[in-house]
Design a protein around this motif. Structure first.
Motif, mmCIF file in Angstrom:
data_model
loop_
_atom_site.group_PDB
_atom_site.id
_atom_site.type_symbol
_atom_site.label_atom_id
_atom_site.label_comp_id
_atom_site.label_asym_id
_atom_site.label_seq_id
_atom_site.Cartn_x
_atom_site.Cartn_y
_atom_site.Cartn_z
ATOM 1 N N GLN A 17 0.880 -1.218 -0.085
ATOM 2 C CA GLN A 17 0.074 -0.150 0.008
ATOM 3 C C GLN A 17 0.799 1.053 -0.134
ATOM 4 O O GLN A 17 0.593 2.325 0.564
ATOM 5 C CB GLN A 17 -0.969 0.073 1.165
ATOM 6 N N THR A 32 1.876 -0.808 -8.140
ATOM 7 C CA THR A 32 1.444 0.282 -9.060
ATOM 8 C C THR A 32 2.631 0.595 -9.942
ATOM 9 O O THR A 32 2.648 0.568 -11.211
ATOM 10 C CB THR A 32 0.837 1.400 -8.534
ATOM 11 N N ALA A 46 -9.015 -7.242 -5.472
ATOM 12 C CA ALA A 46 -9.193 -5.593 -5.581
ATOM 13 C C ALA A 46 -7.881 -4.887 -6.012
ATOM 14 O O ALA A 46 -8.057 -3.968 -6.911
ATOM 15 C CB ALA A 46 -9.605 -5.106 -4.422
ATOM 16 N N CYS A 97 -7.758 -4.917 -10.019
ATOM 17 C CA CYS A 97 -8.663 -4.150 -10.432
ATOM 18 C C CYS A 97 -8.377 -2.625 -10.231
ATOM 19 O O CYS A 97 -8.385 -1.832 -11.148
ATOM 20 C CB CYS A 97 -10.205 -4.310 -9.756
ATOM 21 N N ARG A 98 -7.513 -2.257 -9.222
ATOM 22 C CA ARG A 98 -7.287 -0.732 -8.718
ATOM 23 C C ARG A 98 -6.037 -0.597 -9.998
ATOM 24 O O ARG A 98 -5.668 0.508 -10.328
ATOM 25 C CB ARG A 98 -6.644 -0.662 -7.484
#
Length: 174
Positions: free
Chosen positions: A110, A115, A143, A146-147
Protein backbone atom coordinates in the motif's frame (compact mmCIF):
# COMPACT_ATOMS: atom_id res chain seq x y z
CA UNK A 1 4.36 -25.15 0.35
CA UNK A 2 7.74 -26.65 1.23
CA UNK A 3 8.68 -27.04 -2.45
CA UNK A 4 7.22 -23.75 -3.67
CA UNK A 5 10.65 -22.02 -3.57
CA UNK A 6 11.90 -24.51 -6.18
CA UNK A 7 9.03 -23.66 -8.52
CA UNK A 8 9.61 -19.94 -8.03
CA UNK A 9 13.34 -20.34 -8.76
CA UNK A 10 12.54 -22.15 -11.99
CA UNK A 11 10.04 -19.51 -13.07
CA UNK A 12 12.24 -16.55 -12.12
CA UNK A 13 15.14 -18.18 -13.96
CA UNK A 14 13.02 -18.51 -17.08
CA UNK A 15 11.99 -14.88 -16.93
CA UNK A 16 15.43 -13.52 -16.06
CA UNK A 17 17.62 -15.59 -18.35
CA UNK A 18 15.47 -16.50 -21.32
CA UNK A 19 12.64 -14.32 -22.49
CA UNK A 20 11.11 -12.09 -19.88
CA UNK A 21 11.15 -8.77 -18.09
CA UNK A 22 11.86 -8.25 -14.41
CA UNK A 23 11.27 -5.22 -12.23
CA UNK A 24 12.45 -4.92 -8.64
CA UNK A 25 11.92 -2.39 -5.87
CA UNK A 26 14.47 -1.86 -3.12
CA UNK A 27 14.25 -0.07 0.21
CA UNK A 28 16.71 2.55 1.42
CA UNK A 29 19.10 -0.18 2.67
CA UNK A 30 19.18 -1.86 -0.73
CA UNK A 31 16.98 -4.79 0.32
CA UNK A 32 14.55 -6.00 -2.34
CA UNK A 33 11.00 -5.37 -1.16
CA UNK A 34 9.10 -5.95 -4.39
CA UNK A 35 9.43 -7.97 -7.55
CA UNK A 36 7.46 -8.30 -10.76
CA UNK A 37 8.23 -10.51 -13.73
CA UNK A 38 6.53 -11.54 -16.91
CA UNK A 39 6.86 -12.79 -20.45
CA UNK A 40 6.64 -10.43 -23.41
CA UNK A 41 4.04 -11.30 -26.02
CA UNK A 42 5.23 -14.02 -28.34
CA UNK A 43 8.14 -15.02 -26.17
CA UNK A 44 7.74 -18.18 -24.18
CA UNK A 45 6.17 -20.08 -21.34
CA UNK A 46 6.94 -23.34 -19.60
CA UNK A 47 4.48 -25.39 -21.59
CA UNK A 48 5.85 -24.40 -24.99
CA UNK A 49 9.60 -24.43 -24.60
CA UNK A 50 11.78 -27.44 -23.82
CA UNK A 51 14.50 -25.30 -22.24
CA UNK A 52 11.90 -23.83 -19.91
CA UNK A 53 10.66 -27.27 -18.91
CA UNK A 54 14.20 -28.32 -18.10
CA UNK A 55 14.35 -25.56 -15.50
CA UNK A 56 11.59 -27.37 -13.65
CA UNK A 57 13.72 -30.49 -13.07
CA UNK A 58 14.67 -29.57 -9.50
CA UNK A 59 11.05 -28.79 -8.65
CA UNK A 60 9.72 -31.95 -10.31
CA UNK A 61 12.24 -34.12 -8.47
CA UNK A 62 10.67 -33.02 -5.18
CA UNK A 63 7.09 -33.86 -6.14
CA UNK A 64 5.31 -36.90 -4.79
CA UNK A 65 4.25 -39.49 -7.36
CA UNK A 66 0.67 -38.25 -7.09
CA UNK A 67 1.82 -34.66 -7.70
CA UNK A 68 3.95 -35.75 -10.67
CA UNK A 69 0.75 -36.98 -12.28
CA UNK A 70 -1.27 -33.89 -11.34
CA UNK A 71 1.11 -30.99 -11.99
CA UNK A 72 1.83 -31.36 -15.75
CA UNK A 73 -1.85 -31.70 -16.65
CA UNK A 74 -3.04 -29.01 -14.26
CA UNK A 75 -0.42 -26.40 -15.16
CA UNK A 76 0.25 -27.48 -18.74
CA UNK A 77 -3.31 -28.14 -19.92
CA UNK A 78 -6.16 -27.34 -17.51
CA UNK A 79 -4.98 -23.96 -16.20
CA UNK A 80 -3.92 -22.60 -19.63
CA UNK A 81 -7.27 -23.78 -21.04
CA UNK A 82 -9.07 -21.86 -18.27
CA UNK A 83 -7.04 -18.73 -19.01
CA UNK A 84 -7.79 -19.00 -22.73
CA UNK A 85 -11.49 -19.57 -22.05
CA UNK A 86 -11.91 -16.52 -19.80
CA UNK A 87 -9.84 -14.11 -21.90
CA UNK A 88 -11.08 -15.35 -25.26
CA UNK A 89 -7.45 -15.40 -26.43
CA UNK A 90 -6.04 -18.65 -27.81
CA UNK A 91 -2.71 -19.47 -26.15
CA UNK A 92 -3.19 -16.43 -23.90
CA UNK A 93 0.09 -16.89 -22.01
CA UNK A 94 1.95 -16.71 -25.31
CA UNK A 95 -0.21 -14.10 -27.04
CA UNK A 96 -0.27 -11.46 -24.30
CA UNK A 97 2.24 -9.77 -22.04
CA UNK A 98 1.80 -12.45 -19.37
CA UNK A 99 2.61 -11.33 -15.82
CA UNK A 100 3.89 -14.23 -13.73
CA UNK A 101 4.77 -12.48 -10.48
CA UNK A 102 3.88 -9.38 -8.55
CA UNK A 103 5.16 -9.55 -4.98
CA UNK A 104 5.58 -6.80 -2.42
CA UNK A 105 6.76 -7.53 1.13
CA UNK A 106 3.93 -7.08 3.64
CA UNK A 107 5.50 -4.11 5.43
CA UNK A 108 5.87 -2.25 2.10
CA UNK A 109 2.39 -2.88 0.73
CA UNK A 110 0.00 0.00 0.00
CA UNK A 111 2.89 2.35 -0.81
CA UNK A 112 2.52 2.33 -4.61
CA UNK A 113 5.28 -0.20 -5.28
CA UNK A 114 3.10 -2.68 -7.14
CA UNK A 115 1.52 0.17 -9.08
CA UNK A 116 4.93 1.49 -10.15
CA UNK A 117 6.19 -1.93 -11.28
CA UNK A 118 2.96 -2.69 -13.13
CA UNK A 119 3.12 0.67 -14.90
CA UNK A 120 6.69 -0.05 -16.05
CA UNK A 121 5.50 -3.31 -17.60
CA UNK A 122 2.40 -1.65 -19.06
CA UNK A 123 4.52 1.08 -20.67
CA UNK A 124 6.54 -1.67 -22.36
CA UNK A 125 3.40 -3.49 -23.58
CA UNK A 126 1.27 -0.50 -24.56
CA UNK A 127 3.26 0.84 -27.58
CA UNK A 128 3.06 -2.62 -29.17
CA UNK A 129 -0.69 -2.87 -28.56
CA UNK A 130 -0.11 -5.92 -26.34
CA UNK A 131 -2.77 -6.96 -23.90
CA UNK A 132 -1.45 -7.64 -20.41
CA UNK A 133 -2.89 -10.67 -18.66
CA UNK A 134 -2.36 -12.47 -15.38
CA UNK A 135 -3.89 -14.84 -12.88
CA UNK A 136 -3.94 -14.70 -9.13
CA UNK A 137 -4.69 -17.42 -6.64
CA UNK A 138 -5.20 -15.22 -3.58
CA UNK A 139 -8.41 -13.36 -2.82
CA UNK A 140 -6.57 -10.34 -1.36
CA UNK A 141 -5.20 -9.61 -4.85
CA UNK A 142 -8.62 -9.38 -6.52
CA UNK A 143 -9.20 -5.72 -5.62
CA UNK A 144 -5.53 -4.83 -6.12
CA UNK A 145 -5.48 -5.93 -9.75
CA UNK A 146 -8.74 -4.07 -10.42
CA UNK A 147 -7.14 -0.89 -8.99
CA UNK A 148 -4.12 -1.50 -11.25
CA UNK A 149 -6.37 -1.24 -14.30
CA UNK A 150 -6.99 -4.93 -14.95
CA UNK A 151 -10.45 -6.27 -15.74
CA UNK A 152 -11.55 -9.45 -13.98
CA UNK A 153 -12.37 -11.90 -16.77
CA UNK A 154 -13.40 -14.87 -14.67
CA UNK A 155 -12.95 -17.08 -11.66
CA UNK A 156 -12.62 -20.82 -11.39
CA UNK A 157 -11.96 -23.15 -8.48
CA UNK A 158 -9.28 -25.49 -9.83
CA UNK A 159 -9.75 -29.07 -8.61
CA UNK A 160 -6.78 -30.84 -7.09
CA UNK A 161 -6.25 -34.17 -5.33
CA UNK A 162 -4.53 -32.19 -2.54
CA UNK A 163 -6.48 -28.98 -2.02
CA UNK A 164 -8.57 -27.11 -4.56
CA UNK A 165 -7.16 -23.71 -5.47
CA UNK A 166 -8.87 -20.55 -6.70
CA UNK A 167 -7.89 -18.78 -9.90
CA UNK A 168 -8.94 -15.28 -10.89
CA UNK A 169 -8.02 -14.32 -14.47
CA UNK A 170 -7.37 -10.70 -15.47
CA UNK A 171 -6.69 -8.68 -18.60
CA UNK A 172 -5.58 -5.10 -19.21
CA UNK A 173 -5.99 -3.77 -22.73
CA UNK A 174 -3.74 -1.08 -24.19
Amino acid sequence: MRILPYLIRAMVGAIAFTCGDMYAAFNERGVMVGFQGGFRRGSCSFRRNEEQRDRLTDFNARLSEKAKEYFPKAMGVDFPKTIDEFTGIENCELNTYWCNFNFVAAEYQQQGISTAMTELAYQKAKPHGWIMALATTHVRNVAIYCRLGFELMGYRNMASPFVDWPAWIYMRKP
